[in-house]
Structure formats: C-alpha cells, structure tokens
Design an enzyme around this catalytic site. Structure first.
Site, mmCIF file in Angstrom:
data_model
loop_
_atom_site.group_PDB
_atom_site.id
_atom_site.type_symbol
_atom_site.label_atom_id
_atom_site.label_comp_id
_atom_site.label_asym_id
_atom_site.label_seq_id
_atom_site.Cartn_x
_atom_site.Cartn_y
_atom_site.Cartn_z
ATOM 1 N N TYR A 173 0.848 -1.194 0.000
ATOM 2 C CA TYR A 173 0.000 0.000 0.000
ATOM 3 C C TYR A 173 0.881 1.241 0.000
ATOM 4 O O TYR A 173 0.718 2.157 0.795
ATOM 5 C CB TYR A 173 -0.930 -0.015 1.225
ATOM 6 C CG TYR A 173 -2.128 0.905 1.108
ATOM 7 C CD1 TYR A 173 -3.198 0.579 0.294
ATOM 8 C CD2 TYR A 173 -2.187 2.095 1.840
ATOM 9 C CE1 TYR A 173 -4.301 1.410 0.188
ATOM 10 C CE2 TYR A 173 -3.287 2.932 1.750
ATOM 11 C CZ TYR A 173 -4.342 2.586 0.913
ATOM 12 O OH TYR A 173 -5.445 3.418 0.813
ATOM 13 N N GLY A 174 1.851 1.223 -0.929
ATOM 14 C CA GLY A 174 2.731 2.379 -1.074
ATOM 15 C C GLY A 174 2.202 3.307 -2.143
ATOM 16 O O GLY A 174 0.995 3.491 -2.302
ATOM 17 N N SER A 175 3.106 3.881 -2.935
ATOM 18 C CA SER A 175 2.735 4.868 -3.942
ATOM 19 C C SER A 175 1.692 4.325 -4.917
ATOM 20 O O SER A 175 0.616 4.892 -5.083
ATOM 21 C CB SER A 175 3.977 5.316 -4.709
ATOM 22 O OG SER A 175 3.624 6.156 -5.801
ATOM 23 N N GLN A 176 1.982 3.195 -5.567
ATOM 24 C CA GLN A 176 1.032 2.623 -6.505
ATOM 25 C C GLN A 176 -0.099 1.894 -5.781
ATOM 26 O O GLN A 176 -1.256 1.943 -6.217
ATOM 27 C CB GLN A 176 1.743 1.662 -7.459
ATOM 28 C CG GLN A 176 2.545 2.331 -8.549
ATOM 29 C CD GLN A 176 1.680 3.070 -9.563
ATOM 30 O OE1 GLN A 176 0.513 2.761 -9.756
ATOM 31 N NE2 GLN A 176 2.262 4.065 -10.201
ATOM 32 N N LYS A 228 1.748 4.466 -16.366
ATOM 33 C CA LYS A 228 2.922 5.256 -16.727
ATOM 34 C C LYS A 228 2.900 6.596 -16.008
ATOM 35 O O LYS A 228 2.921 7.679 -16.590
ATOM 36 C CB LYS A 228 2.979 5.454 -18.250
ATOM 37 C CG LYS A 228 3.097 4.167 -19.031
ATOM 38 C CD LYS A 228 4.218 3.279 -18.520
ATOM 39 C CE LYS A 228 5.594 3.864 -18.794
ATOM 40 N NZ LYS A 228 6.667 2.958 -18.256
ATOM 41 N N ASP A 273 12.254 -0.321 -19.651
ATOM 42 C CA ASP A 273 12.149 0.422 -18.395
ATOM 43 C C ASP A 273 13.494 0.515 -17.696
ATOM 44 O O ASP A 273 13.928 1.598 -17.283
ATOM 45 C CB ASP A 273 11.121 -0.260 -17.489
ATOM 46 C CG ASP A 273 10.839 0.534 -16.226
ATOM 47 O OD1 ASP A 273 10.090 1.520 -16.319
ATOM 48 O OD2 ASP A 273 11.365 0.172 -15.161
ATOM 49 N N GLU A 280 15.705 3.993 -17.253
ATOM 50 C CA GLU A 280 16.074 4.473 -15.929
ATOM 51 C C GLU A 280 17.581 4.661 -15.804
ATOM 52 O O GLU A 280 18.065 5.672 -15.277
ATOM 53 C CB GLU A 280 15.611 3.477 -14.864
ATOM 54 C CG GLU A 280 14.113 3.403 -14.674
ATOM 55 C CD GLU A 280 13.681 2.214 -13.841
ATOM 56 O OE1 GLU A 280 12.503 2.156 -13.492
ATOM 57 O OE2 GLU A 280 14.536 1.337 -13.548
ATOM 58 N N GLU A 333 21.961 26.814 -13.034
ATOM 59 C CA GLU A 333 22.107 26.587 -14.470
ATOM 60 C C GLU A 333 22.050 25.111 -14.869
ATOM 61 O O GLU A 333 21.541 24.777 -15.940
ATOM 62 C CB GLU A 333 23.419 27.204 -14.971
ATOM 63 C CG GLU A 333 23.442 28.713 -14.932
ATOM 64 C CD GLU A 333 22.346 29.343 -15.776
ATOM 65 O OE1 GLU A 333 21.988 28.759 -16.833
ATOM 66 O OE2 GLU A 333 21.827 30.396 -15.384
ATOM 67 N N GLU A 353 17.151 24.534 -13.321
ATOM 68 C CA GLU A 353 16.406 24.860 -14.539
ATOM 69 C C GLU A 353 16.072 23.632 -15.392
ATOM 70 O O GLU A 353 15.352 23.743 -16.384
ATOM 71 C CB GLU A 353 17.187 25.886 -15.372
ATOM 72 C CG GLU A 353 17.248 27.246 -14.709
ATOM 73 C CD GLU A 353 17.796 28.343 -15.609
ATOM 74 O OE1 GLU A 353 17.726 28.199 -16.848
ATOM 75 O OE2 GLU A 353 18.296 29.338 -15.070
ATOM 76 N N SER A 375 15.500 30.691 -26.217
ATOM 77 C CA SER A 375 16.060 31.727 -27.091
ATOM 78 C C SER A 375 16.772 31.093 -28.291
ATOM 79 O O SER A 375 17.140 29.907 -28.257
ATOM 80 C CB SER A 375 17.061 32.585 -26.315
ATOM 81 O OG SER A 375 18.224 31.819 -26.009
#
Length: 345
Positions: A24-27, A130, A190, A194, A226, A230, A251
C-alpha cells in the site's frame, strides 16, 4: 501498436472477484482506491503492524496478513519492491493461490527474470501505469486517467488479457489509453531508460555540469541554478510538446547551442556505452547483480546512497530551495531511507 480504450474493456469480469493488493505504497494506495471507486472489491495484504497497513485501514480497507489475502483473492496484485517478489511469493503467496487465480504485477522484472515462476494453472498479467501513484489517483478523481501498459505472460484461462483490461478500466487507464506490450519489452526498456537517461544519465549529466562550473571558479549557487534547477523548466516544455516545443520556447542562442554543442557532448561513444548498458539488461547481468546486492544486505547500494548525499550540489540545492516558498507547499521534509530490508510497503 495496439491501444485499448474503455469500449474495449469489460469491467464486469472483475466485479464479482476479490482483488488483493499486496502493498500500500505509492502505486498500491492509488490503484486500490481507484478500483474501489470503480465498484471492485479490494482487500489489502500486509503485516498489520506496518505503517502502510495502518494507513490502508484508515482509508477504509480491510487489511489482512499476506497469506490470507492470497488465499481469499481471485486476483493478486503484487506491488512490493521488485527485489522482494521472490521471497514474498514463495513464503506467503504460492501455497495460498487459488487454482485459477490471476497474478498481476505493475513491472515485469520478477516474472521476466524468473524470480517468480508461477504454476501453469494461473493467469499472469501486467498492468503498469505510466505515472507515479499520486498522479494515478489525482487524475482518476478529476475524471481522467493515466495511460498504462498491459502484457500477458501466461494465459491459462483464455481471458488473461480481458482481465488485465478490466483492471486497467478500474484504475482509470482505459480513459486515456492502454498500450499492449510484453513482459520482456516493458522490463528491458524500463530498466534501460532508468539507467541511461531518466535517472542515471540525467543525474550524472547534471552533476558533471555542476562540477565543471564549480571547478572553473564559478559560484556553486550559479552552477546549481544553471545545471540542475532549470532542468525542470526544460523537461516540462518537452513533456508538453516534445523537443520542438522546447526549442520554440527557448532563445535562439540557446537553441543554436543545443543543436551544435549537444552532439559534441553526447556523441557516438556515449551511444556505444548505452548499448552496453542495454546488453547488461537484456542478458540478465544487471538483474543478477541487483539480486545479489540485496542478498548481501545492499552494502554497495547503501554506500552509494550515503556518498551521493554528501555531494556539494545537494547542500547547495537544499539552501537555495529553502528560499523558494512555492516549493514548500504540500511537501514534507523526508530523508532518503536505507535500502528496504522488508518485503512490502
């Protein structure tokens, strides 16, 4: 390429079946809640003392030991870390499988590299969103869905792909599109992505740029802005509209530098090293290395984690981020943990 949508799925195939979410973690939290909101029956399999088990109970799920969850389930979704699948399957799941069960993962590692060798009587499928779990949940609640990959490794019932599509419907993925692949293709692309680009390549490139500027006498704060800070601006533009959108938005000076200096930096020799990384993934060398590392208690993994925490870019970045009030909203300060020593989250 085959892509499936809501019209291709039959959610009724799973409406009368018991789904067990192992982890029962992130997914796990996202998939479990989306499935429940879609009308499916979901239990959570976890040791009851774990924090994630307590959170699942707070969220209204019945939480039972993993073996019991497997025994009761028609469909078992294993969302524990890859490196623990084998021990978890052998100790808690195999003996408790129903004869016609459906075994599912959201990454092909343990099936493709034969860490799990299921009995031939069951279906073995993959549904791999995904996107991270919080996004899977949020987009579902907003009425949309995160795309998923589906694959079938074993089709004992003759309905394995239909079950996978019904599950993908339940988590909202058929709203966006579900792409058919194989366990081999998903796993190898995958891992390669990674290692060579998304994580390994990107972090190494940013650190090398940061170090080059600092060693040349520039302020570390300028180097961080830099070469690291960014990066999100550029990646967001690519995410929204591809490389063309990014190049349109920067630019002319930046675009000319991109087109003329980029190939000098990332040339044929880098691609050759990428091919070797891919070969290590394809022939199982990386998988064997990672499995052996965990069997030894992850000494090298933990050493590298600690080493990276000491990099100058980390301390400089922490100081600069403390000035950015907009980054603090909704965030908790957490330190990276040691390599997991227990099988489920």
């Amino acid at each position: 390429m085959e892509i499936f949508y809501e019209r291709d799925a039959n959610p009724e195939l799973l409406l009368n079946k018991q789904i067990a979410m192992i982890g029962y973690g992130s997914q796990g939290h996202a998939q479990a809640q989306n499935l429940r909101d879609s009308g499916f029956s979901v239990i959570v399999g976890l040791p009851p003392a774990r924090k994630s088990a307590q959170q699942a109970a707070v969220d209204g799920f019945e939480v039972v030991p993993i073996g019991e969850a497997a025994r009761r389930a028609d469909l078992i979704q294993i969302l524990a870390p890859d490196e623990h699948h084998r021990a978890l399957f052998e100790s808690e799941i195999r003996a408790n499988l129903k004869p016609n069960a459906i075994l599912m993962t959201s990454h092909g590692f343990s099936i493709h590299f034969r860490q799990i060798v299921p009995p031939p009587t069951i279906d073995v499928v993959m549904v791999a969103p995904k996107g991270p779990g919080h996004l899977v949940r949020r987009v579902y609640q907003e009425g949309g869905g995160v795309p998923s990959l589906i694959a079938v490794a074993q089709d004992a019932s003759g309905k394995a792909q239909d079950y996978a599509l019904a599950y993908a419907y339940g988590i909202g993925s058929t709203r966006a599109g579900v792409v058919k692949t194989t366990f081999r293709e998903e796993t190898e692309t995958d891992l390669f992505g990674e290692q060579s680009v998304l994580c390994g390549g990107l972090t190494s490139l940013m650190k090398a740029g940061f170090e080059t500027l600092v060693e040349a006498g520039y302020q570390p704060e300028m180097a961080y802005f830099e070469c690291i800070h960014e990066m999100k601006l550029i990646v967001d533009l690519i995410y929204e509209g591809g490389l063309a959108r990014m190049r349109y938005s920067i630019s002319n000076t930046a675009e000319y530098g991109d087109l003329t200096r980029g190939p000098r930096l990332i040339g044929p020799e880098v691609k050759e090293r990428m091919k070797q990384i891919l070969k290590d993934v394809q022939d199982g060398s990386f998988a064997r290395e990672w499995i052996a590392e965990n069997e030894k208690g992850s000494p090298n993994f933990n050493r590298l984690r600690e080493q990276e925490k000491q990099h100058l870019a980390e301390s400089v970045g922490q100081e600069l981020r403390s000035m950015m009030s907009w980054l603090k909203q909704g965030q908790k300060k957490t330190e990276p943990q040691a390599a997991p020593a227990t099988p489920v989250r």
